[in-house]
Design an enzyme around this catalytic site. Structure first.
Site, PDB file in Angstrom:
ATOM      1  N   LYS A  78      14.351 -23.777   9.219  1.00 14.03           N
ATOM      2  CA  LYS A  78      13.378 -22.522   9.055  1.00 14.03           C
ATOM      3  C   LYS A  78      12.865 -21.878  10.481  1.00 14.03           C
ATOM      4  O   LYS A  78      12.767 -22.643  11.133  1.00 14.03           O
ATOM      5  CB  LYS A  78      12.166 -23.270   8.200  1.00 14.03           C
ATOM      6  CG  LYS A  78      10.901 -22.208   7.897  1.00 14.03           C
ATOM      7  CD  LYS A  78       9.826 -23.046   7.129  1.00 14.03           C
ATOM      8  CE  LYS A  78       8.837 -22.149   6.714  1.00 14.03           C
ATOM      9  NZ  LYS A  78       7.995 -22.749   5.944  1.00 14.03           N
ATOM     10  N   SER A 153       6.478 -21.320   1.287  1.00 13.23           N
ATOM     11  CA  SER A 153       6.847 -20.486   2.543  1.00 13.23           C
ATOM     12  C   SER A 153       8.099 -20.491   2.927  1.00 13.23           C
ATOM     13  O   SER A 153       9.005 -19.875   3.405  1.00 13.23           O
ATOM     14  CB  SER A 153       5.769 -20.482   3.653  1.00 13.23           C
ATOM     15  OG  SER A 153       6.062 -21.636   4.354  1.00 13.23           O
ATOM     16  N   SER A 177       4.746 -25.850   0.776  1.00 13.95           N
ATOM     17  CA  SER A 177       5.856 -24.882   1.103  1.00 13.95           C
ATOM     18  C   SER A 177       7.188 -25.280   1.326  1.00 13.95           C
ATOM     19  O   SER A 177       8.216 -24.630   1.628  1.00 13.95           O
ATOM     20  CB  SER A 177       5.483 -24.225   2.407  1.00 13.95           C
ATOM     21  OG  SER A 177       4.487 -23.216   2.458  1.00 13.95           O
TER      22      SER A 177
END
Lengths: 479, 128
Positions: A78, A153, A177
């Site tokens: 990420k 997210s 997330s």
């Protein structure tokens, strides 16, 4: 249909010389070239770094040497996690050209274990969001339903695994997330306890809540990745000294007789009827496995969202103060230093980030600190106590991961409070510091994935993984 | 109404955020709604509750937060300056400070302004 690789599958194929690490990585890059333009899940690819790693692995294979646990496994990271020499944007304009001079500890450990880093994944800006619609680089599409969100997210990290563009990935979880996108994309996704995985190199959103954790296609791989990245790090004083069990080895332990708490507060109104049906079917699977279901109360659940959005935004307002155009990232020039700060931040941050900075600054400001921030910290104690009380009675807690199935792109974008309320089942565990996993629990109408969440006691990841594995092996994903 | 336009302006100043007029009103309305919702915490009596300032207890991170006071090499300046917006090694070059912040200490965030000077050395052990 492309084959679905697992960590074990990669190891076998490499050892049997059916494929080289280089060929495997090249295969994944080809898939990425085909599917990523539609999904927008990868932001940056790192083929040179991947090549250096595959060369190392292929040399080990050629020399007949023992392979490290994740040898040749293509992974994605990420974009809020620092990777040396690879652009790291946090999904924001303000870091659009930021190249970290160091690796996060979690990344270092993945690579030391032989994993091949394919690239960086899209996410909500600075990890703030529940749909990946807050990225400055465009939204991510859910690979199982491209008119819908992948969750957030860590939407990119979930999407790449679900679409077969990486065997596993790292995401981050502050209020849900990792778990929620795992649920929306139909794959297992775990956050360990706060302090289980080092945050060194994780670009901070909320320092008392942030955690790094894995996505994979199956629970065994999640366990393997967690084992590699977890453990004490001298660079992170909030990382625990508690030893890391061999999570994979612990998976087969029997779950019969374990007591599973069903908290009344997570099964009230507000849950989509389709989600409810799948979760109830999932709970039946645990019954058949011989687990004991126990009704429990967690009385402060209803206050978790309010608490979370005080504490997380307050911490964010502090952590994001460093983006000022001085040392890295975007700079909007001006004659005066302070005007440069204001213009840089005004231009570089997106709406959700600005909103949270304003809210967070407000709740910390003189005259409001006691009423909001201090109050929030006290309610957080109560929520943490709810979990401790529950774990005196049960071994794990079962809940839905999300009250709703994946929603359509744009559906919730105009109402921030509505978006926040979707985190209702995940923020509780975030505030309490406990570990949680989301496992696939059926698809509504055969199409929209539902996730079942399992919370464990602090540093009880092994138990959580055992239950998740047993559920998966018993066909939980197909209820 | 819990938050006014002036409140948002004041907070935006503390946070060094340039907000346009439309943004100002949008955030004011949205944050107002959120603060209304957050008010539900007042339903709880927390007079005897300790704030949860730390997540882990001392024994969960025991013996490990302190290390020997040894100097280790830390030659990161070149790496750090390489991608800076306007480096002049060993410094980060920035516009000079023309105005002095008029707000005295009003809370944690305002100290951001006073800790910067016109030339900030790249060797500083500030948080990166």
């Amino acid at each position: 249909m492309t084959a679905s690789w697992t960590i074990d599958g990669v190891k076998e194929a490499l050892e049997a010389k059916k494929i080289s690490a280089r060929e495997l990585a090249a295969d994944f890059y080809k898939r990425i070239e085909t599917r990523n333009p539609e999904l927008n899940a990868f932001l940056t690819l790192s083929p040179e770094r991947a090549r250096r790693q595959t060369d190392k692995i292929d040399a080990l294979v050629a020399e007949g040497k023992a392979l490290p646990p994740l040898a040749g496994v293509p992974v994605a990271v990420k974009d809020v996690i620092s990777t040396r020499g690879i652009k790291t944007t946090c999904g924001s304009k303000i870091l659009r050209n930021y190249i970290p001079p160091y690796d996060a500890t979690a990344v270092e450990r993945l690579e030391a274990a032989g994993a091949v880093i394919l690239g960086k994944t899209n996410c909500d800006e600075f990890a703030m969001g529940s749909s990946n619609e807050n990225s400055a680089y465009g939204p991510v599409k859910n690979p199982l339903a491209p008119d819908r969100v992948p969750g957030g997210s860590s939407g990119g990290s979930a999407a790449v695994v679900a679409a077969g563009l990486a065997v596993a990935s790292l995401g981050t979880d502050t209020g849900g997330s990792i778990r929620q996108p795992g649920s929306f994309c139909g794959i297992p996704a775990m956050m360990g306890s706060y302090g289980r995985v080092s945050r060194y190199g994780l670009i901070a959103f909320a320092s008392s809540l942030d955690r790094i954790g894995p996505f994979a296609t199956n629970v065994q791989d999640v366990a393997a990745i967690l084992k590699v990245i977890a453990g004490r790090d001298p660079h992170d004083s909030t990382s625990t000294t508690a030893p890391v069990p061999d999570y994979r080895a612990e998976l087969g332990k029997p779950v019969k007789g374990l007591r599973l708490g069903i908290p009344k507060e997570y099964f009230g109104e507000g849950m989509d009827a389709g989600v409810r049906k799948k979760i109830e079917a999932g709970i039946e699977v645990f019954k058949k496995l011989g687990c004991q279901l126990v009704d429990i109360r967690m009385q402060h659940t209803d206050y978790a969202i309010a608490t979370y959005y005080i504490i997380a935004t307050a911490e964010a307002s502090s952590n994001l103060a460093r983006y000022d155009g001085v040392r890295y990232g975007l700079r909007v020039d001006d004659d005066s230093l302070l005007a440069m700060y204001r213009k840089t931040r005004g231009a570089g941050f997106g709406a959700e980030v600005k909103r949270r900075i304003v809210l967070g600054t407000y709740v910390l400001s003189a005259g409001y600190y006691d009423a909001y921030y201090l109050k929030g910290q006290k309610v957080r104690s109560l929520i943490a106590q709810d979990f401790r009380d529950a774990f005196a009675k049960v071994d794990a807690i079962l809940t839905p991961t999300s009250p709703v199935p994946p929603f359509k792109l744009g559906e919730r974008a105009d109402d921030p409070l509505q978006m926040y309320l979707a985190d209702i089942y995940t923020v509780t565990g975030s505030l309490a510091g406990v570990p949680g996993i989301s496992v696939p629990c059926g698809k509504i109408g055969g199409k929209l994935p539902v996730g079942l969440q399992i919370f464990g006691a602090a540093f009880g990841e092994a138990r959580v993984l055992q239950l998740a594995h047993a559920f998966e092996q018993a066909g939980g994903a197909a209820v | 109404m819990k938050i006014s336009r002036e409140d948002v302006l004041r907070v935006a100043e503390l946070a060094y955020l340039d907000l346009g007029e439309a943004e100002l009103e949008m955030y004011r309305a949205q944050i107002d709604e959120i603060l209304e919702y957050i008010g539900k915490l007042n339903e709880l009596d927390t007079s005897k509750v300790e704030p949860m300032a730390q997540v882990l207890s001392d024994d969960q991170t025991a013996d490990a937060t302190l290390r020997e006071d040894l100097i280790v090499p830390c030659a990161v300046a070149e790496d750090v300056l390489k991608h800076a917006p306007d480096p002049e090694p060993p410094y980060f070059r920035v516009p000079k400070v023309i105005e002095i912040p008029t707000e005295p200490d009003v809370g944690p965030v305002s100290s951001v302004g006073s800790s910067h000077s016109a030339l900030t050395s790249g060797e500083d052990n500030e948080e990166a």
